[in-house]
Design a protein around this motif. Structure first.
Motif, PDB file in Angstrom:
ATOM      1  N   GLU A  51      36.510 -32.048 -19.621  1.00  0.00           N
ATOM      2  CA  GLU A  51      35.726 -31.823 -20.835  1.00  0.00           C
ATOM      3  C   GLU A  51      34.272 -32.235 -20.631  1.00  0.00           C
ATOM      4  O   GLU A  51      33.352 -31.502 -21.004  1.00  0.00           O
ATOM      5  N   THR A  52      34.063 -33.387 -19.999  1.00  0.00           N
ATOM      6  CA  THR A  52      32.697 -33.832 -19.716  1.00  0.00           C
ATOM      7  C   THR A  52      31.992 -32.861 -18.777  1.00  0.00           C
ATOM      8  O   THR A  52      30.844 -32.451 -19.010  1.00  0.00           O
ATOM      9  N   LEU A  53      32.661 -32.482 -17.694  1.00  0.00           N
ATOM     10  CA  LEU A  53      32.072 -31.577 -16.716  1.00  0.00           C
ATOM     11  C   LEU A  53      31.634 -30.271 -17.356  1.00  0.00           C
ATOM     12  O   LEU A  53      30.502 -29.798 -17.143  1.00  0.00           O
ATOM     13  N   PHE A  54      32.503 -29.666 -18.146  1.00  0.00           N
ATOM     14  CA  PHE A  54      32.162 -28.357 -18.703  1.00  0.00           C
ATOM     15  C   PHE A  54      31.203 -28.462 -19.881  1.00  0.00           C
ATOM     16  O   PHE A  54      30.541 -27.470 -20.213  1.00  0.00           O
ATOM     17  N   ASN A  55      31.076 -29.619 -20.475  1.00  0.00           N
ATOM     18  CA  ASN A  55      29.966 -29.835 -21.404  1.00  0.00           C
ATOM     19  C   ASN A  55      28.637 -29.827 -20.645  1.00  0.00           C
ATOM     20  O   ASN A  55      27.640 -29.279 -21.115  1.00  0.00           O
ATOM     21  N   TRP A  56      28.631 -30.446 -19.470  1.00  0.00           N
ATOM     22  CA  TRP A  56      27.426 -30.423 -18.643  1.00  0.00           C
ATOM     23  C   TRP A  56      27.056 -28.995 -18.245  1.00  0.00           C
ATOM     24  O   TRP A  56      25.881 -28.640 -18.178  1.00  0.00           O
ATOM     25  N   LEU A  57      28.063 -28.182 -17.952  1.00  0.00           N
ATOM     26  CA  LEU A  57      27.835 -26.831 -17.431  1.00  0.00           C
ATOM     27  C   LEU A  57      27.877 -25.751 -18.507  1.00  0.00           C
ATOM     28  O   LEU A  57      27.869 -24.560 -18.183  1.00  0.00           O
ATOM     29  N   GLN A  58      27.868 -26.144 -19.765  1.00  0.00           N
ATOM     30  CA  GLN A  58      28.156 -25.178 -20.830  1.00  0.00           C
ATOM     31  C   GLN A  58      27.203 -23.984 -20.867  1.00  0.00           C
ATOM     32  O   GLN A  58      27.591 -22.891 -21.296  1.00  0.00           O
ATOM     33  N   PHE A  59      25.964 -24.154 -20.415  1.00  0.00           N
ATOM     34  CA  PHE A  59      25.000 -23.051 -20.455  1.00  0.00           C
ATOM     35  C   PHE A  59      24.937 -22.299 -19.129  1.00  0.00           C
ATOM     36  O   PHE A  59      24.158 -21.352 -18.998  1.00  0.00           O
ATOM     37  N   ASP A  60      25.733 -22.707 -18.165  1.00  0.00           N
ATOM     38  CA  ASP A  60      25.637 -22.112 -16.827  1.00  0.00           C
ATOM     39  C   ASP A  60      26.934 -21.495 -16.330  1.00  0.00           C
ATOM     40  O   ASP A  60      26.921 -20.759 -15.343  1.00  0.00           O
ATOM     41  N   ILE A  61      28.063 -21.781 -16.969  1.00  0.00           N
ATOM     42  CA  ILE A  61      29.337 -21.325 -16.428  1.00  0.00           C
ATOM     43  C   ILE A  61      29.624 -19.861 -16.757  1.00  0.00           C
ATOM     44  O   ILE A  61      30.238 -19.145 -15.964  1.00  0.00           O
TER      45      ILE A  61
END
Length: 206
Positions: A51-61
């Motif tokens: 959850e933390t990781l994909f919050n970090w990547l939310q605009f790039d994934i």
């Protein structure tokens, strides 16, 4: 559905056993539970860390081409697909884990993914099938695989240097591996056992 099962890729491995389930945290498949095998040394990335990781990547994934090295259960790559990744390559040493990832892709009706059964370090020695936007690197603990995997990714040009993200997950007590000049840690956190972070190219002064 594309399916590649070839060579040998590296990750937590052992016997084929009935295991538990993997829950997708967000995106199109949010809340879906998928079966995973129980294997000695298998250490799936936890829900909280994902959850933390994909919050970090939310605009790039969304729209990204991803590589899930040492895939294990495939948790990181499956989460990326749920959140709109364009494609994911899964590298996994254990035959039964690779087959389970493939079955879970079929269950989710995902076609833009390849599962490669083989040794990750061997596979990374060849020219990449494409250059990747996001690479997940979460090797088995206590086997010294992180630094050589990082070196192969850069030596063989798997990474879009000026815009890619590199995710690293390793033992909490270890220093980060050496990265090429200009690459640095953008965000990181620790749990009781794990150190994890995302890295990007920021220029020669990084």
């Amino acid at each position: 559905m594309k399916k590649r099962v070839e060579r040998k890729s590296g990750r937590k491995h052992s016997s084929n056993q009935t295991g538990g389930s993997l829950r997708i945290i967000g995106g199109d498949f949010r809340g879906r539970k998928l079966p995973v095998l129980s294997a000695e040394g298998l250490r799936p990335t936890s829900d909280r860390v994902r959850e933390t990781l994909f919050n970090w990547l939310q605009f790039d994934i969304a729209g990204a081409d991803c590589l899930d090295v040492f895939a294990g259960t495939g948790a990181l790559g499956l989460e990326a697909l749920s959140r709109g990744a364009n494609s994911v390559f899964f590298l996994e040493l254990n035959k039964h884990n690779a087959q389970q990832i493939q079955q879970n892709l079929i269950t989710l009706k995902v076609s833009d993914a390849d599962v490669i059964h083989g040794d990750s370090l061997q596979w990374l020695q060849q020219a990449p099938p494409k250059v990747f936007d996001v690479i997940f690197l979460d090797p088995p603990f206590h086997q010294g695989l992180m630094q050589p995997a990082v070196e192969l990714l850069f030596q063989n040009h798997y990474i879009k240097t000026d815009q890619a993200w590199l995710y690293l997950e390793q033992e909490k007590a270890l220093d980060w591996p050496k990265l090429p000049e200009g690459w640095g840690c953008y965000r990181e956190k620790t749990t009781s056992e794990v150190r994890y972070g995302i890295f990007k190219y920021t220029g020669s002064d990084a």
